[in-house]
Design an enzyme around this catalytic site. Structure first.
Site, short mmCIF file in Angstrom:
data_model
loop_
_atom_site.label_atom_id
_atom_site.label_comp_id
_atom_site.label_asym_id
_atom_site.label_seq_id
_atom_site.Cartn_x
_atom_site.Cartn_y
_atom_site.Cartn_z
N GLU A 24 -3.99 1.38 -7.51
CA GLU A 24 -4.36 2.53 -6.67
C GLU A 24 -3.46 3.72 -7.01
O GLU A 24 -2.35 3.83 -6.47
CB GLU A 24 -4.15 2.20 -5.18
CG GLU A 24 -5.15 1.25 -4.59
CD GLU A 24 -5.38 1.53 -3.10
OE1 GLU A 24 -6.54 1.60 -2.71
OE2 GLU A 24 -4.41 1.70 -2.35
N HIS B 150 0.85 -1.20 0.00
CA HIS B 150 0.00 0.00 0.00
C HIS B 150 0.88 1.25 0.00
O HIS B 150 1.93 1.27 0.64
CB HIS B 150 -0.92 -0.01 1.23
CG HIS B 150 -2.00 1.02 1.10
ND1 HIS B 150 -1.77 2.36 1.32
CD2 HIS B 150 -3.31 0.91 0.76
CE1 HIS B 150 -2.91 3.02 1.11
NE2 HIS B 150 -3.85 2.17 0.77
#
Ligand code: 13P
Length: 250
Positions: free
Chosen positions: A168, A99
């Site tokens: 993302e 992430h």
């Protein structure tokens, strides 16, 4: 959306406490109904809540994941860290790796690669995040960035059946900004093609993450090559999460 089960991964980040268990009950009740039979809901609460979430969601269609694990497995003198094995031992099924919020704290592609190999060894399902910064987007180097992130973090991985990817764009996380559907389609196709060509894996799942909410979901759900969404802010409110799931699946 593709024709498969649609993934909704709720990344709670550093939010939530014991009171949050109440809202989980409401989502469990809705997930029981046949209405959402195409939806695969995965909650990734903070470590402090994983055990409770696993117990609460036993015998439901909801699975539980962690937001990270350490790059050393088992046990050891690593203050403040949690290993893939420890996560597995309490019933965690998924782990988010790579992430951008972890990358910004120092996780390099090499560290992420170590984490992936370990999590894979523990048979955790891995949600690997990739994505470009605002500057990289403006400089039109998105595809190079994605290729480098994928190649380095997936190095030496032999089996892909436990891997899900999440595109993302960093500039979209928590900003309310989303790329055009055509841009997401192009980047997701690029990701799928790398995996197909280099690793000979046909149907890798790719999710989109970045400012997904109940207002923009009707636009985002039209993207036909994604398998679901990785949702931050909006996933902490059960009404918003359910709204997103319903609008996508019903
Ligand atoms: P937001 O949905 O809050 O933009 O967060 C996205 C994200 O980082 C999910 O992992």
């Amino acid at each position: 959306m593709t024709n498969n089960n649609i993934y909704f991964v709720a990344n709670w980040k550093m939010y939530g406490n014991l009171r949050s268990l109440k809202s989980l009950n409401k989502v469990i009740n809705i997930a029981k109904s046949n209405l959402l039979k195409k939806a695969k809901i995965i909650y990734c609460p903070p470590y402090t809540l994983i055990d409770q979430f696993v117990k609460k969601t036993k015998n439901t269609k909801i699975d539980i994941g962690a937001q990270d694990c350490h790059f050393k497995n088992g046990s050891g003198p690593y203050t403040g860290r949690i290993s893939a094995n420890q996560l597995k031992s309490i019933g965690t099924k998924y782990v988010i790796l790579g992430h951008s919020e972890k990358r910004s704290e120092g996780d390099t592609d090499q560290i992420i690669n170590k984490k992936i190999l370990i999590a894979n060894q523990e048979k955790l399902k891995i949600i690997l995040c990739v994505g470009e910064t605002y500057k990289e987007n403006k400089n039109k180097v998105v595809l190079n960035v994605l290729k480098k992130q994928l190649n380095s973090s997936l190095k030496n991985l032999k089996k892909f059946n436990n891997i899900i990817l999440a595109y993302e764009p960093i500039w979209s996380i928590g900003t309310g900004l989303i790329p055009l559907n055509s841009e997401i389609t192009k980047n997701v196709n690029f990701i799928k093609n790398i995996i197909k060509k280099k690793y000979k894996i046909q149907n890798i799942k790719v999710l989109y993450g970045g400012s997904v909410n109940q207002n923009n979901i009707n636009i985002l759900k039209k993207i036909n090559n994604i398998d679901g969404f990785l949702i931050g802010g909006a996933s902490q409110n059960y009404n918003k999460l359910i709204d997103i799931v319903k609008k996508t699946t019903i």
